[in-house]
Design a protein around this motif. Sequence first.
Motif, PDB file in Angstrom:
ATOM      1  N   UNK A   1       0.863  -1.185   0.000  1.00 36.21           N
ATOM      2  CA  UNK A   1       0.000   0.000   0.000  1.00 36.21           C
ATOM      3  C   UNK A   1       0.895   1.229   0.000  1.00 36.21           C
ATOM      4  N   UNK A   2       0.814   2.001  -1.072  1.00 38.66           N
ATOM      5  CA  UNK A   2       1.598   3.223  -1.205  1.00 38.66           C
ATOM      6  C   UNK A   2       0.718   4.417  -0.862  1.00 38.66           C
TER       7      UNK A   2
ATOM      8  N   UNK B   1       1.110   0.923 -10.362  1.00 42.20           N
ATOM      9  CA  UNK B   1       0.578   0.130 -11.478  1.00 42.20           C
ATOM     10  C   UNK B   1       1.658  -0.770 -12.076  1.00 42.20           C
ATOM     11  N   UNK B   2       2.904  -0.291 -12.109  1.00 43.33           N
ATOM     12  CA  UNK B   2       4.003  -1.130 -12.590  1.00 43.33           C
ATOM     13  C   UNK B   2       4.232  -2.320 -11.662  1.00 43.33           C
ATOM     14  N   UNK B   3       4.098  -2.095 -10.355  1.00 44.66           N
ATOM     15  CA  UNK B   3       4.208  -3.209  -9.403  1.00 44.66           C
ATOM     16  C   UNK B   3       3.146  -4.257  -9.687  1.00 44.66           C
ATOM     17  N   UNK B   4       1.930  -3.796  -9.975  1.00 43.17           N
ATOM     18  CA  UNK B   4       0.833  -4.710 -10.300  1.00 43.17           C
ATOM     19  C   UNK B   4       1.143  -5.499 -11.561  1.00 43.17           C
TER      20      UNK B   4
ATOM     21  N   UNK C   1       0.391 -10.767  -5.482  1.00 49.46           N
ATOM     22  CA  UNK C   1       0.758  -9.559  -4.749  1.00 49.46           C
ATOM     23  C   UNK C   1      -0.133  -8.433  -5.235  1.00 49.46           C
ATOM     24  N   UNK C   2      -0.835  -7.798  -4.303  1.00 49.02           N
ATOM     25  CA  UNK C   2      -1.692  -6.670  -4.654  1.00 49.02           C
ATOM     26  C   UNK C   2      -1.018  -5.363  -4.215  1.00 49.02           C
ATOM     27  N   UNK C   3      -0.847  -4.462  -5.178  1.00 52.48           N
ATOM     28  CA  UNK C   3      -0.253  -3.153  -4.902  1.00 52.48           C
ATOM     29  C   UNK C   3      -1.272  -2.069  -5.238  1.00 52.48           C
ATOM     30  N   UNK C   4      -1.562  -1.221  -4.293  1.00 49.56           N
ATOM     31  CA  UNK C   4      -2.536  -0.145  -4.495  1.00 49.56           C
ATOM     32  C   UNK C   4      -2.043   1.149  -3.868  1.00 49.56           C
TER      33      UNK C   4
ATOM     34  N   UNK D   1      -8.925   2.475   5.521  1.00 45.47           N
ATOM     35  CA  UNK D   1      -8.816   2.102   4.108  1.00 45.47           C
ATOM     36  C   UNK D   1      -7.553   1.277   3.885  1.00 45.47           C
ATOM     37  N   UNK D   2      -6.473   1.650   4.556  1.00 44.50           N
ATOM     38  CA  UNK D   2      -5.238   0.875   4.472  1.00 44.50           C
ATOM     39  C   UNK D   2      -5.468  -0.544   4.984  1.00 44.50           C
ATOM     40  N   UNK D   3      -6.209  -0.679   6.079  1.00 41.36           N
ATOM     41  CA  UNK D   3      -6.525  -2.014   6.596  1.00 41.36           C
ATOM     42  C   UNK D   3      -7.277  -2.836   5.556  1.00 41.36           C
ATOM     43  N   UNK D   4      -8.261  -2.245   4.900  1.00 40.09           N
ATOM     44  CA  UNK D   4      -8.990  -2.955   3.846  1.00 40.09           C
ATOM     45  C   UNK D   4      -8.032  -3.428   2.753  1.00 40.09           C
ATOM     46  N   UNK D   5      -7.139  -2.540   2.322  1.00 37.48           N
ATOM     47  CA  UNK D   5      -6.206  -2.888   1.250  1.00 37.48           C
ATOM     48  C   UNK D   5      -5.173  -3.910   1.703  1.00 37.48           C
TER      49      UNK D   5
END
Length: 256
Positions: free
Chosen positions: A144-145, A173-176, A184-187, A230-234
């Motif tokens: 999470x960024x 988006x590049x991480x994704x 791995x989910x990056x958001x 929101x960070x917890x959700x992500x």
Amino acid sequence: MRSLPERFSVVGKKALVTGASRGLGQTISDVLSAAGADIVAVGRDVAALEETRKIVENNGRKCMTIAADLRAVDAGEKVVAQVTAEWGAIDILVNNAGICISGSLLDFPVDDWDASFNVNLRAAFLFARAVAPGMIAQKSGKIINLSSQISNFAMPDHSAYGASKAALNALTKSMTAEWGAHNIQANAACPTAVWTSMGAEVWSDEAALKKFLGNMPAGRVAQPLEVADVVLFLASAASDMVNGQDVFVDGGYTAL
């Protein structure tokens, strides 16, 4: 199917949070640990990191504190190497540390421009690159960024901050694209003005703040807890199909 509490739980996970000594980073550490995660709290202020440690331990979780200056090129590699040696691979990375230096484009100092990008963008890249091999090996991970609503629209005197956060969204988006196949989910979480010590400093001009809030449907700044949730959700399994997104927590500002 896992139960509702299980889907939003991070019990047993290890979360590394940068900029964790105060403000939003401290609140994120509090929320993630309350939801079950052990925390690696990274920041420059050793005394303030001890406050974060107490908060996490009061939630019944372990906390490792590491003093580091994210302007250093080797900070991410050194921190992650220490954590991996003691705790194993990181499950959740929250790139929260950031600086906001304001000033006109006409006379903005190059050193301040470089500092903005080094902390807001380069450090996130280096920490993510350091944790990614462990996440790939275990076939799971959450990155999470912490970006900003200013990544999506222009604001006078915020050129370096806005440009660095827009670049952070692109990096996410590049991480994704490169790591999504490894589960791995990056958001990017993109909050509006948040009432932390840094937020209060940036918005110390009451007239400017009033004008800013006049363009926001919610009509107020965000509280740290509203962003941390929101960070917890992500960071949880509930967001497993959310990847490469810019998640705005802005009271409707960018909808207008």
